[in-house]
Design an enzyme around this catalytic site. Sequence first.
Site, PDB file in Angstrom:
ATOM      1  N   PRO A   1       0.959  -1.171  -0.117  1.00 53.38           N
ATOM      2  CA  PRO A   1      -0.016  -0.074   0.048  1.00 53.38           C
ATOM      3  C   PRO A   1       0.752   1.302  -0.008  1.00 53.38           C
ATOM      4  O   PRO A   1       2.205   1.091   0.198  1.00 53.38           O
ATOM      5  CB  PRO A   1      -0.786  -0.205   1.324  1.00 53.38           C
TER       6      PRO A   1
ATOM      7  N   LYS B   1       8.255   1.821   0.425  1.00 47.68           N
ATOM      8  CA  LYS B   1       8.822   0.998  -0.628  1.00 47.68           C
ATOM      9  C   LYS B   1      10.076   1.860  -1.175  1.00 47.68           C
ATOM     10  O   LYS B   1      11.192   1.350  -1.542  1.00 47.68           O
ATOM     11  CB  LYS B   1       7.771   0.930  -1.545  1.00 47.68           C
TER      12      LYS B   1
ATOM     13  N   SER C   1     -14.697 -13.601  -1.068  1.00 45.62           N
ATOM     14  CA  SER C   1     -14.191 -13.659   0.382  1.00 45.62           C
ATOM     15  C   SER C   1     -15.275 -13.149   1.213  1.00 45.62           C
ATOM     16  O   SER C   1     -15.281 -13.494   2.385  1.00 45.62           O
ATOM     17  CB  SER C   1     -13.089 -12.955   0.583  1.00 45.62           C
TER      18      SER C   1
ATOM     19  N   LYS D   1      -6.152  -8.337   5.835  1.00 49.40           N
ATOM     20  CA  LYS D   1      -7.388  -8.107   6.433  1.00 49.40           C
ATOM     21  C   LYS D   1      -7.324  -8.516   7.973  1.00 49.40           C
ATOM     22  O   LYS D   1      -8.198  -7.623   8.397  1.00 49.40           O
ATOM     23  CB  LYS D   1      -8.168  -9.583   5.683  1.00 49.40           C
TER      24      LYS D   1
END
Length: 807
Positions: A382, A387, A704, A747
């Site tokens: 995200p 990064k 899901s 999650k």
Amino acid sequence: MQLEKPHSQTAGESAAANTAADSAGGAPALPEDALILVPVRNTVLFPGMILPITVGRGSSIAGAQQAVKADRPIGIVLQRDPEADQPGIDELCVVGTIANVLRYVTTPDGAHHVICQGQRRFRVVELLEGYPYMVARVGRIEEPEASGKEIEARFMQLKERALEVLQLMPQASQELVGAVQNAASAGTLADMVASLMDIKAPEKQKLLESIDLQRRLDGVLELLAQRLEVLRLSHEIDERTKASMDERQREYLLREQLKSIQKELGEGEEGSAAEIAELRQAIADAQMPEEVDKQASKELKRLERMSDGSSEYSMVRAYLDWLIEVPWKAPETGTIDIAEARRILGEDHYGLEIVKKRILEFLAVRKLNPDGHGPILCFVGPPGVGKTSLGQSIARALGRKFVRVSLGGVHDEAEIRGHRRTYIGALPGNIIQALKKAGTRGCVMMLDEIDKVGAGIHGDPSSALLEVLDPEQNNTFRDNYLAVPYDLSRVLFITTANVLDTIPGPLRDRMEIVHLPGYTQEEKLEIARRYLLKRQFGENGLAPEQLEISDAALAAIIGDYTREAGVRALERQIGAVCRRIAVKIAEGAITQAKIEASDLADILGPAKFESELALRTSMPGVATGLAWTPVGGDILFIEASKNAGGGKLILTGQLGDVMKESAQAALTLVKSRAASLGIDAAEFERVDVHVHVPAGAIPKDGPSAGVAMFIALASLFTGRKVHADTAMTGEISLRGLVLPVGGIKEKVLAAMRAGIGRVMLPARNRKDLEEVPDEAKKKLEFVFLEDVDDAVRTVMEANAGAPAVPS
């Protein structure tokens, strides 16, 4: 053949002659108020103007010849439809001009021409039958000469504008200028200007039909103003073009004179020779490969033969400058200290232990095999998780220079490979430009946002990146501008992306994917203490002793004002706190401050996020699911309601096809287990079921949410509430099995951020808990589901008298 107009006669003689001539032609005599009409295409004759008219129709030729013989005027009238060959009264304009025929000419090729002089306006009343030519009963229009200040002012303005237009037109004759200057009346001048203007026939006809003089003058002035503006612009463009040409000629002459002067002084050749010698030495110092050196020497010889004033000279010189400035030397092999690299990674980043471990493995292989083709790392995660800064840390650990190439929004292949030199303003691609900036082939090059590369009409940049990121091919990378092979094998490429779905398969296959998860609350708190506070203090001019933000305040900012996987929004909120204190210190109101959690509402406003779990699950039919998004995980509420109806299933909330199918499968599964759940099976036929997923503006899809949908529907029909502190994820089958899903780490972190206490996962996802941070494992209770019965037993509150679900 040429027919001249007969000599003048008295009125009585003329009428008698007209009648006699008409009778002699075999046609009935014309009434006094009748007129021979000659319809014309795209031509309008104004009173007082002389105009040649070509006559082509047989009836018009006969009419014109009869008018000449009988010494009668003709009526010139415009056709509404130029394509009509035999126009009727509806196809003719109502107003025309009575004209005297000055001359009738027949050319050797058989064409008939009538030279007419307009006399006055007339109005067509009706067409008369029985004549071999067109005849109409007409009404002559009286035009009383108007006077007054309004007319006089318009008259003077029209004359001034007309003379200005004539001055801007080089073809205008002095006779025409004199005619405008000597115009005696406003009506005469208006008709003259309207006739001479280069406008369309319908616009001229509109002016002809303007009987009111003031309105006619206004119309002519408006059209003339437009024409005058066009002529002014055209004149300015001509002047600029002429000035530009004169300037170029002047520059050329001056350059030639300068060359002659330099040649006489013996300076020109020496200066050029010195420049060529300098370039030749620079080419030798660049240590180019043999093929590149030959190309550079060839271009240098071309440059020697060129004039420095030619356009190609500057193009060749720019090309040689690029060849010289791009680094060709083999980089020095530095030593890699793994312990120092571990220290740097730990100093620059908190957490991300799995990622750091993979980077150290990567560096260790580089140390043991410097010439090997190691993998190209792709950091995926995200926004705001670090990064880009990880790439900077790798460069720091290796002692190499770091350059970043942003690929977000790039949709032209030339951005990677460069433009060919045949184009004006051509440049090398971003890869070569970045290497020139770094000054060495042994740099760390980060290709940022590689998932946002797009394809367009100018090619696909991701296809060009295949060669760049393939260790087997990039030692002969060919930039279109340089047009020589370039060795990229010593460049350490690192890429970043938010998602993998948009990266083409062949390009993704060339990279090793390293996933960066979101941060936990404790990790964010530590990152804020170690890095964010120091950075924001420096950017806002604050010393550490001037501002202290307590841990409770930082925790409140994390929990109540940000809800993200990374720390960018957290840093912005800390910056807002620092700016508020900076204002007070700058005003002299305070010298230092300590911020507690209770102070945040005054600085940042009311809390932006709060727990909605108790509110959402306070009634049957509501379940909490878990979702994966490109910016990390999130919680997802499933709401179900029933109303009197006929057994329909209504789905809302911008659900994709897969999610809609999950809802249908969940309802079918509830129906099949109605007996074990204590539901009256007949109720399904008496009600419509509505399933809604809030945040309707956001598209949602994926399988899901199957377990959450089943629990919401089971809760709705049984009347049993769902535990407020439990969230779930998993795909369901029609047999009631709970199938594995992806994104478990994201999650689980989302559930922890939202204050969830228990998470239900598919049993086959148990292995994915290895990637979940230890903090989340300690805070959350995990329940693993084999089938939906396990979910019912775990999450649904028991009602008195409700049947137990079999184990």
